[in-house]
Scaffold this active site. Structure first.
Site, PDB file in Angstrom:
ATOM      1  N   GLU A 185       0.850   3.964   1.783  1.00 49.75           N
ATOM      2  CA  GLU A 185       1.397   4.230   3.083  1.00 49.75           C
ATOM      3  C   GLU A 185       2.794   3.568   3.504  1.00 49.75           C
ATOM      4  O   GLU A 185       3.676   3.810   4.263  1.00 49.75           O
ATOM      5  CB  GLU A 185       0.310   4.243   4.307  1.00 49.75           C
ATOM      6  N   HIS A 216       0.951  -1.232  -0.054  1.00 48.12           N
ATOM      7  CA  HIS A 216       0.027   0.249   0.041  1.00 48.12           C
ATOM      8  C   HIS A 216       0.992   1.044   0.021  1.00 48.12           C
ATOM      9  O   HIS A 216       2.062   1.243   0.403  1.00 48.12           O
ATOM     10  CB  HIS A 216      -0.987   0.126   1.250  1.00 48.12           C
ATOM     11  N   CYS A 268      -2.180  -0.465   7.406  1.00 49.32           N
ATOM     12  CA  CYS A 268      -1.472   0.896   7.277  1.00 49.32           C
ATOM     13  C   CYS A 268      -1.583   1.549   8.518  1.00 49.32           C
ATOM     14  O   CYS A 268      -0.365   2.191   9.103  1.00 49.32           O
ATOM     15  CB  CYS A 268      -1.858   1.685   6.234  1.00 49.32           C
ATOM     16  N   CYS A 281      -5.861   2.069   5.735  1.00 46.92           N
ATOM     17  CA  CYS A 281      -6.507   0.849   6.097  1.00 46.92           C
ATOM     18  C   CYS A 281      -6.094   0.416   7.605  1.00 46.92           C
ATOM     19  O   CYS A 281      -4.863   1.005   7.887  1.00 46.92           O
ATOM     20  CB  CYS A 281      -6.358  -0.352   5.236  1.00 46.92           C
TER      21      CYS A 281
END
Length: 149
Positions: free
Chosen positions: A53, A51, A84, A81
């Site tokens: 992040e 992801h 993250c 999410c």
């Protein structure tokens, strides 16, 4: 603040154009300087943890040669999410700014809500977790603790 969000948006757009992953970008900032860049690379890396992040945190840690991002701030195109958020907490980032929220993300097909449901103990059919006994694992943990302190 806007210049950091603009960079995160630029990274997200670039990632989509290159078909690397979803429309997500993030930057990590320390002392008004971007030290970590990330866009979603789930498709490119074939890695569900890639992801924006996470990529930005990894880049920032590499830039600073540390795992501790105390005094850093994250700017992300979307609400992080649960995975993250956990990485953000583990890295000691104390402040995150984002634009789109989890409901907006769900409307275009991302499943973050499923994980939030599980974490709220409402989605027991999503994942089963079982603890098993293993003496070697316990000894490893005890030895680590004894050697560390």
């Amino acid at each position: 603040m806007q210049k950091y969000l603009d960079k995160a948006i630029e990274l997200a757009k670039l990632g989509v154009e290159k078909e690397e992953g979803g429309p997500f970008g993030a930057v990590v900032v320390q002392d008004n300087k971007i030290i970590g860049y990330g866009n979603n690379k789930v498709l490119k890396e074939k890695d569900p943890t890639a992801h924006a992040e996470i990529i930005a945190i990894r880049d920032a840690c590499k830039s600073l040669n540390t795992y501790d991002l105390t005094d850093c701030v994250m700017y992300s195109t979307s609400e992080p999410c649960p995975m993250c958020i956990s990485a953000i907490i583990w890295s000691n980032i104390k402040e995150v700014y984002f634009v789109t929220n989890r409901k907006e993300i769900a409307e275009v097909g991302f499943r973050d809500d499923m994980i939030y449901t599980y974490l709220e103990n409402k989605g027991k059919n999503i994942l089963e977790i079982h603890q098993i006994e293993n003496k070697q694992c316990h000894e490893l943990l005890e030895n680590y603790n004894n050697n560390l302190y």
